[in-house]
Design an enzyme around this catalytic site. Structure first.
Site, mmCIF file in Angstrom:
data_model
loop_
_atom_site.group_PDB
_atom_site.id
_atom_site.type_symbol
_atom_site.label_atom_id
_atom_site.label_comp_id
_atom_site.label_asym_id
_atom_site.label_seq_id
_atom_site.Cartn_x
_atom_site.Cartn_y
_atom_site.Cartn_z
ATOM 1 N N ARG A 51 0.856 -1.199 0.000
ATOM 2 C CA ARG A 51 0.000 0.000 0.000
ATOM 3 C C ARG A 51 0.885 1.240 0.000
ATOM 4 O O ARG A 51 0.597 2.230 -0.660
ATOM 5 C CB ARG A 51 -0.968 0.005 1.193
ATOM 6 C CG ARG A 51 -1.716 1.319 1.341
ATOM 7 C CD ARG A 51 -2.951 1.285 2.222
ATOM 8 N NE ARG A 51 -2.883 0.389 3.348
ATOM 9 C CZ ARG A 51 -2.127 0.596 4.439
ATOM 10 N NH1 ARG A 51 -1.377 1.680 4.548
ATOM 11 N NH2 ARG A 51 -2.115 -0.297 5.415
ATOM 12 N N TYR A 103 -16.980 15.719 -15.673
ATOM 13 C CA TYR A 103 -17.443 14.327 -15.621
ATOM 14 C C TYR A 103 -18.470 14.174 -14.482
ATOM 15 O O TYR A 103 -18.264 14.702 -13.376
ATOM 16 C CB TYR A 103 -16.240 13.406 -15.403
ATOM 17 C CG TYR A 103 -16.636 11.982 -15.106
ATOM 18 C CD1 TYR A 103 -17.485 11.292 -15.969
ATOM 19 C CD2 TYR A 103 -16.191 11.335 -13.964
ATOM 20 C CE1 TYR A 103 -17.869 10.001 -15.700
ATOM 21 C CE2 TYR A 103 -16.567 10.030 -13.693
ATOM 22 C CZ TYR A 103 -17.413 9.373 -14.566
ATOM 23 O OH TYR A 103 -17.805 8.092 -14.294
ATOM 24 N N ASP A 174 -7.694 18.494 -14.515
ATOM 25 C CA ASP A 174 -8.007 17.139 -14.972
ATOM 26 C C ASP A 174 -7.647 17.093 -16.458
ATOM 27 O O ASP A 174 -8.340 17.670 -17.293
ATOM 28 C CB ASP A 174 -9.495 16.851 -14.732
ATOM 29 C CG ASP A 174 -9.882 15.434 -15.127
ATOM 30 O OD1 ASP A 174 -9.200 14.844 -15.990
ATOM 31 O OD2 ASP A 174 -10.893 14.919 -14.600
ATOM 32 N N LYS A 199 -8.344 5.972 -19.400
ATOM 33 C CA LYS A 199 -8.689 6.502 -20.724
ATOM 34 C C LYS A 199 -7.482 6.440 -21.669
ATOM 35 O O LYS A 199 -6.989 5.369 -21.955
ATOM 36 C CB LYS A 199 -9.258 7.903 -20.549
ATOM 37 C CG LYS A 199 -10.337 7.998 -19.447
ATOM 38 C CD LYS A 199 -11.534 7.174 -19.788
ATOM 39 C CE LYS A 199 -12.639 7.063 -18.779
ATOM 40 N NZ LYS A 199 -12.498 7.378 -17.392
HETATM 41 O O1 P1T Z 1 -13.485 6.329 -14.096
HETATM 42 P P1 P1T Z 1 -12.289 6.826 -13.335
HETATM 43 O O2 P1T Z 1 -11.003 6.205 -13.748
HETATM 44 O O3 P1T Z 1 -12.513 6.799 -11.857
HETATM 45 O O4 P1T Z 1 -12.104 8.372 -13.746
HETATM 46 C C1 P1T Z 1 -13.070 9.357 -13.486
HETATM 47 C C2 P1T Z 1 -12.966 10.458 -14.502
HETATM 48 C C3 P1T Z 1 -12.315 11.637 -14.162
HETATM 49 N N1 P1T Z 1 -12.179 12.656 -15.035
HETATM 50 C C4 P1T Z 1 -12.677 12.571 -16.286
HETATM 51 C C5 P1T Z 1 -12.510 13.726 -17.223
HETATM 52 C C6 P1T Z 1 -13.343 11.414 -16.697
HETATM 53 O O5 P1T Z 1 -13.818 11.360 -17.951
HETATM 54 C C7 P1T Z 1 -13.506 10.331 -15.785
HETATM 55 C C8 P1T Z 1 -14.243 9.090 -16.151
HETATM 56 N N2 P1T Z 1 -15.106 9.238 -17.251
HETATM 57 C C9 P1T Z 1 -15.910 8.278 -17.776
HETATM 58 C C10 P1T Z 1 -15.988 7.032 -17.305
HETATM 59 C C11 P1T Z 1 -16.721 8.690 -18.936
HETATM 60 O O6 P1T Z 1 -17.248 7.836 -19.678
HETATM 61 O O7 P1T Z 1 -16.834 9.907 -19.157
#
Ligand code: P1T
Length: 378
Positions: A51, A103, A174, A199
């Site tokens: 961790r 998001y 972000d 992504k």
């Molecule tokens: O899904 P995660 O890895 O926890 O990330 C969250 C997140 C944060 N910031 C942005 C700009 C994002 O697009 C996302 C996650 N977005 C999707 C799952 C989506 O389909 O838009």
């Protein structure tokens, strides 16, 4: 140590990823271990518990720092876990300024979780600098930018906003939609860069993860403390998958961007499409800023159709564009934000248009993708 002045394509393949000193393995091993043998109490080789630290994770943390031109990187189990850790720097009564297009999960985390602990959020149109300047209060501790935004592909002027923020306010970006291949916010004055590595960094829709990159040592120590104290860390295998994905980030972003521009132009000419949002189009209200701030325009395109029925019909009629949440993989995806990724913003000040369709344009041949969209639009 890899030379930090190498180009991004070189750093992506080498930074943090020295061949394994004991075996010569050229690929970073997956250190699938929870603990490490100590030679005496508290005497070890830099790792005591996974961790707190794991060598596969260290490679990824060094890599994201190098790609974002920062000194430090931190890896998390998801993008939201990375955001969660940043917000935990704050105390009850602190105030955050956030863009009014983000998001849906970010909105949910802020308003449904952290608001209960007394953190206050203002949702502001970041394209209007005067609005942002007017939103700072003595309690403001954080300015949170998403650029380009999810799902409307609006841009925030990172350098101008970072300048407008009082000294004590942290500026976090972000950078999920652009990736460090297209923009590096730390070089524009941001204090923290955040990614959902699920992504473009992962790039193959096979892993969920989150990353932070930053420069300030005290801030790093505070965030590293929280990473260990809270514990939302990624598994070694997941770190390996993101490391492997990032190797091809540069060429993937080139193809995503080429395909998306052609598709945006095609959609702009289509009679069933009322509006196309893509920073690479001359019609985008911030096209000039996009040319200045980004080296290319990315793979995300959003469109407004006639109404909700038309939007739902379209997302069910494509064949190559798969109907799914998420984005940034090599394969094309299509979705209906109102009922899917942004359902948690329904009836909020940042709810999305039911006629909106979002495309994550993949790296398939663009002619096949356009034919698929042509068919689906009828
Ligand atoms: O899904 P995660 O890895 O926890 O990330 C969250 C997140 C944060 N910031 C942005 C700009 C994002 O697009 C996302 C996650 N977005 C999707 C799952 C989506 O389909 O838009």
């Amino acid at each position: 140590m890899t030379d930090p002045d190498y180009h991004l394509d070189t750093l992506a393949i080498h930074a943090g990823q020295e061949p394994d000193p004991t075996t010569g393995a050229i690929m970073t091993p997956i250190y699938q271990t929870s603990t490490y043998v100590q030679s005496a109490p508290a005497e070890h080789k830099g790792y005591d518990y996974s961790r707190s630290g794991n060598p596969t994770r260290t490679a990824l943390e060094e890599l994201i720092a190098a790609l974002e031109k920062g000194r430090y990187g931190l890896a998390f189990a998801s993008g939201l876990a990375a955001i969660d850790t940043v917000i935990r720097l704050l105390n009850p009564g602190d105030h955050v300024i956030v863009g009014n297009d983000v998001y849906g999960g970010t909105y949910r985390l802020y308003e449904r979780v952290f608001a209960r602990f007394g953190v206050k959020f203002s949702w502001v149109d970041l394209t209007n600098l005067d609005n942002v300047r007017g939103a700072f209060t003595p309690q403001t501790k954080l300015l949170w930018l998403e650029t380009p935004t999810n799902p409307l592909l609006a841009l925030a002027d990172i350098a101008a906003l970072a300048k407008s923020a009082p000294q004590e306010v942290l500026v976090a970006v972000d950078n999920t939609f652009a990736s460090p291949a297209l923009q590096q916010p730390l070089t524009m004055g941001a204090d923290i860069v955040m990614h959902s590595s699920t992504k473009y960094l992962g790039g193959h829709s096979d892993v969920v993860g989150g990353l932070l990159a930053l420069n300030d040592e005290k801030l790093y120590n505070d965030l590293k403390f929280l990473q260990n104290a809270v514990g939302a860390v990624p598994a070694p295998m997941d770190c390996f998958l993101v490391l492997r994905g990032i190797k091809t980030l540069g060429i993937r972003m080139e193809r995503h961007s080429q395909n998306a521009l052609q598709i945006a132009r095609f959609l702009e000419d289509h009679p069933a499409v009322k509006k196309v949002m893509y920073p690479g189009l001359e019609s985008h209200p911030q096209h000039e800023l996009a040319k200045r701030q980004m080296s290319d325009f990315g793979g995300m395109v959003s469109i407004i159709l006639e109404n909700e029925e038309a939007a739902k019909r379209m997302v069910m009629q494509t064949k190559l564009f798969a109907l799914a949440e998420s984005l940034g993989g090599v394969e094309s995806l299509i979705e209906h934000p109102y009922s899917m990724t942004h359902a948690s913003t329904a009836a909020s000040p940042i709810s999305v248009d039911p006629a909106l369709v979002r495309l994550s344009v993949g790296i398939e041949h663009v002619d096949d993708l356009i034919a698929d969209l042509q068919r689906a639009l009828g």
